[in-house]
Design a protein around this motif. Structure first.
Motif, short mmCIF file in Angstrom:
data_model
loop_
_atom_site.label_atom_id
_atom_site.label_comp_id
_atom_site.label_asym_id
_atom_site.label_seq_id
_atom_site.Cartn_x
_atom_site.Cartn_y
_atom_site.Cartn_z
N ARG A 281 0.83 -1.21 0.00
CA ARG A 281 0.00 0.00 0.00
C ARG A 281 0.87 1.26 0.00
O ARG A 281 0.58 2.23 -0.69
N ILE A 282 1.95 1.23 0.77
CA ILE A 282 2.84 2.40 0.81
C ILE A 282 3.50 2.62 -0.55
O ILE A 282 3.57 3.74 -1.06
N CYS A 283 3.99 1.53 -1.14
CA CYS A 283 4.65 1.66 -2.45
C CYS A 283 3.65 2.15 -3.50
O CYS A 283 3.99 2.95 -4.37
N HIS A 284 2.42 1.66 -3.43
CA HIS A 284 1.38 2.12 -4.34
C HIS A 284 1.15 3.62 -4.16
O HIS A 284 1.09 4.38 -5.14
N TYR A 285 1.04 4.04 -2.92
CA TYR A 285 0.86 5.46 -2.61
C TYR A 285 1.99 6.29 -3.22
O TYR A 285 1.77 7.37 -3.79
N ALA A 286 3.22 5.78 -3.10
CA ALA A 286 4.39 6.53 -3.58
C ALA A 286 4.42 6.63 -5.10
O ALA A 286 4.90 7.62 -5.65
N LEU A 287 3.90 5.60 -5.77
CA LEU A 287 4.07 5.51 -7.23
C LEU A 287 2.85 5.97 -8.02
O LEU A 287 2.97 6.33 -9.20
N VAL A 288 1.66 5.92 -7.41
CA VAL A 288 0.43 6.19 -8.15
C VAL A 288 -0.37 7.26 -7.43
O VAL A 288 -0.61 7.12 -6.22
N PRO A 289 -0.87 8.34 -8.08
CA PRO A 289 -0.60 8.68 -9.47
C PRO A 289 0.84 9.11 -9.66
O PRO A 289 1.43 9.73 -8.77
N GLY A 290 1.38 8.78 -10.80
CA GLY A 290 2.79 9.02 -11.05
C GLY A 290 3.08 10.48 -11.32
O GLY A 290 2.17 11.30 -11.45
N GLY A 291 4.35 10.80 -11.38
CA GLY A 291 4.77 12.14 -11.77
C GLY A 291 4.76 12.22 -13.29
O GLY A 291 3.88 11.65 -13.95
N LYS A 292 5.72 12.90 -13.84
CA LYS A 292 5.77 13.08 -15.29
C LYS A 292 6.21 11.82 -16.02
O LYS A 292 6.11 11.73 -17.23
N LEU A 293 6.73 10.86 -15.25
CA LEU A 293 7.25 9.60 -15.83
C LEU A 293 8.30 9.89 -16.90
O LEU A 293 8.34 9.22 -17.94
N PHE A 294 9.12 10.86 -16.63
CA PHE A 294 10.11 11.28 -17.63
C PHE A 294 11.18 10.20 -17.83
O PHE A 294 11.55 9.87 -18.97
N ARG A 295 11.67 9.62 -16.72
CA ARG A 295 12.71 8.59 -16.86
C ARG A 295 12.18 7.35 -17.61
O ARG A 295 12.86 6.84 -18.51
N PRO A 296 10.96 6.88 -17.28
CA PRO A 296 10.41 5.78 -18.08
C PRO A 296 10.30 6.12 -19.57
O PRO A 296 10.61 5.28 -20.42
N LEU A 297 9.87 7.36 -19.87
CA LEU A 297 9.76 7.74 -21.28
C LEU A 297 11.11 7.73 -21.96
O LEU A 297 11.24 7.30 -23.11
N LEU A 298 12.14 8.19 -21.24
CA LEU A 298 13.49 8.16 -21.81
C LEU A 298 13.91 6.73 -22.11
O LEU A 298 14.51 6.43 -23.14
N LEU A 299 13.61 5.82 -21.17
CA LEU A 299 13.98 4.42 -21.37
C LEU A 299 13.26 3.84 -22.59
O LEU A 299 13.87 3.22 -23.46
N LEU A 300 11.96 4.10 -22.67
CA LEU A 300 11.18 3.53 -23.77
C LEU A 300 11.60 4.11 -25.11
O LEU A 300 11.73 3.39 -26.10
N GLU A 301 11.82 5.42 -25.16
CA GLU A 301 12.20 6.04 -26.43
C GLU A 301 13.63 5.66 -26.82
O GLU A 301 13.95 5.61 -28.01
N SER A 302 14.47 5.39 -25.83
CA SER A 302 15.82 4.91 -26.15
C SER A 302 15.75 3.52 -26.76
O SER A 302 16.48 3.19 -27.70
#
Lengths: 345, 345
Positions: free
Chosen positions: B47-68
């Motif tokens: 529950r704590i990890c869910h709270y920390a992750l959702v709703p997410g921020g800009k998800l900029f690092r994930p986007l960088l990974l996916l676009e790379s």
């Protein structure tokens, strides 16, 4: 560097002498790896990590990893970085635990947060978790195939999440004071056994063991971890040493539930159970409460029953090794299972 | 889930519309992965990890990974778990940072330690670091060869150690108040750029890019990270928003040195430098000190010089992409470099 597991030399015959020598050799390999990984004269973070890792503890998890690799026939030198990583992961959890529990001493010295402050201790623990994976990666540079490295890292990552789940579950159990024996056993399986399992599994995987052997060694590690944790809990009731006394006072202060206590509550009936709860929840001098709890737990048979449970785990740990061929490593792993429930500290 | 990087739809032509749609799609894939990884109704830690992750921020690092991954021609769906892991690693560092800085708010909500307490926040951060590696391992189950998984994990582990080194270095710089521009740039390269580099490198590695492309994308990530961090520092001087104000007050309260400040000290001469130090070290109302610092830094040319530095990093980040073939992913990465130094929050 001293190892609890290398003191049998005087007491046993030739086979044991060989084992003791090999263990000393392995301990020294891991010790060197740890010393060289973090520069004692380097940047602030490196100095803190060096302080946390050197001189090492018993290096039990590294030894489990190395002997698991040996048990599947591998060249243990290739996996020495992973063994150092296993110790680092363990120490990371100790550093963060000591912050949480407010424990100022660790291994006879100020704990990391006591020596360097909370903030540096948080960051150093994080660094050692990352180092655990970097060290697994380093085995690739020593010739371990990438496929094994990836599988070992994945097993270790899952164990790390289990470790955190176990820590969280322990906190919940202490706070809510709702704890029965099955919950406790699940909690230690996560909190303690997971890293033992990961050490053995990653040693076997990195060593190229076939799936059946890897599964057996993972199972051995998990059972051994539970035997180890229960025996650790028991030391509070069987040891008079100052160092143990301190640890036990911390347990009492943090209202940490252990198996002898929980079994005593089950075995002792309602009156004993109520008195145990009263002492644990009390606010008086921890040492006095510890003495009262200790006497009650012992009288109710909690110590004996917990010792039986620990021995049971140790026996089962040895049994699952049956699928492995006879090797000095396998023999040492069996020895560890016995030694774990017979040690005095 | 909303993305700062997906708001261009109304302002630009067809190509941008395509990009915006793809980014929205990628953000939603990562968001789902994060939501499904930790059960909001599950055990305390989940529950704590869910709270920390959702709703997410800009998800900029994930986007960088996916676009790379996309930029080297990979099927991005295979590496979505790794992208979620990149966000988790970032959030882990935020959770621990917020404890260290005493920041009670994050993304407009109570920070994890404010909502759940310090102890749970320490453990949740640890769990998310382990999850980062578990998520990389999950890509193996989606068909990414183990050899790539091992290499990506090793790159991420090294970046994680760098992150910790950067955090430690930042603390040292603030405490000792010995900081020049080169030390600052090295500190942000470790603290911020390392995770950007790791996101891009692991996307490229998992995607099977040849070494030259992987190196280029790692370089892009590192340069972009420095542009991003310097621009972040600049927002304190160019934004009037409440949210930013809060962050800046924390910077002042924690005596965190940023590039506009350091450049103003270099450019403004001895008198300005002494007055800046006096304000930073002061004990008065942080908002009043912030206003004084802000005016001094601006007058001395620190804001302009830092903006130039950020733009320089962004330009170089785009240039190192030259070795890659022209693809929508490459175009998006170039766009990110521009957007990073043009964003307002």
């Amino acid at each position: 560097m001293e190892s609890t597991y290398s003191t049998g030399k005087r007491d046993f015959g030739t086979a044991i002498l060989d084992r003791s020598d090999r263990i000393d050799h392995l301990v020294s390999l891991v010790g060197k790896q740890l010393e060289n990984s973090w520069d004692a004269e380097g940047a602030h973070l490196a100095r803190i990590c060096h302080y946390a890792l050197v001189p090492g503890g018993k290096l039990f998890r590294p030894l489990l990893l190395l002997e698991s690799a040996g048990a599947v026939g591998a060249d243990v030198e290739q996996v020495v970085p992973a063994a150092a990583g296993a110790e680092a992961g363990h120490v990371a959890s100790l550093i963060h635990d000591d912050i949480i529990d407010g424990d100022a001493m660790r291994r006879g010295r100020p704990s990391v947060h006591a020596a360097y402050g909370r903030d540096d201790a948080i960051v150093a623990g994080d660094a050692l978790i990352f180092y655990l994976f970097a060290a697994l990666g380093e085995c690739g540079q020593r010739g371990v195939p990438d496929e094994r490295v990836a599988r070992a890292m994945t097993a270790v990552a899952a164990a790390g999440i289990d470790l955190c789940r176990g820590q969280s579950m322990e906190a919940e159990l202490c706070e809510g004071y709702v704890c029965d024996v099955p919950s406790y056993l699940e909690m230690i399986r996560l909190k303690t056994s997971a890293l033992f399992r990961a050490a053995c599994a990653s040693g076997a995987i990195l060593g190229g063991g076939p799936p059946e052997w890897c599964t057996a060694l993972a199972g051995y590690g998990e059972l051994l971890g539970s035997a180890f944790q229960i025996h650790d809990d028991l030391l509070a009731y069987t040891s008079d040493g100052d160092a143990m006394g301190k640890a036990v006072t911390s347990d009492i202060a943090n209202q940490r539930l252990t198996l002898p206590f929980l079994l005593a509550r089950e075995l002792g009936g309602e009156a004993v159970s109520a008195e145990l709860d009263r002492q644990l929840r009390g606010t008086g001098d921890p040492a006095a409460r510890l003495a009262a709890v200790s006497a009650l737990v012992r009288e109710a048979g909690g110590v004996e029953a917990a010792a039986d449970a620990a021995r049971g785990y140790a026996v089962r740990a040895t049994e699952v090794l049956d699928v492995l061929p006879g090797t000095p490593s396998k023999e040492t792993l069996s020895y560890f299972a016995q030694a774990t429930v017979n040690r005095c500290g």
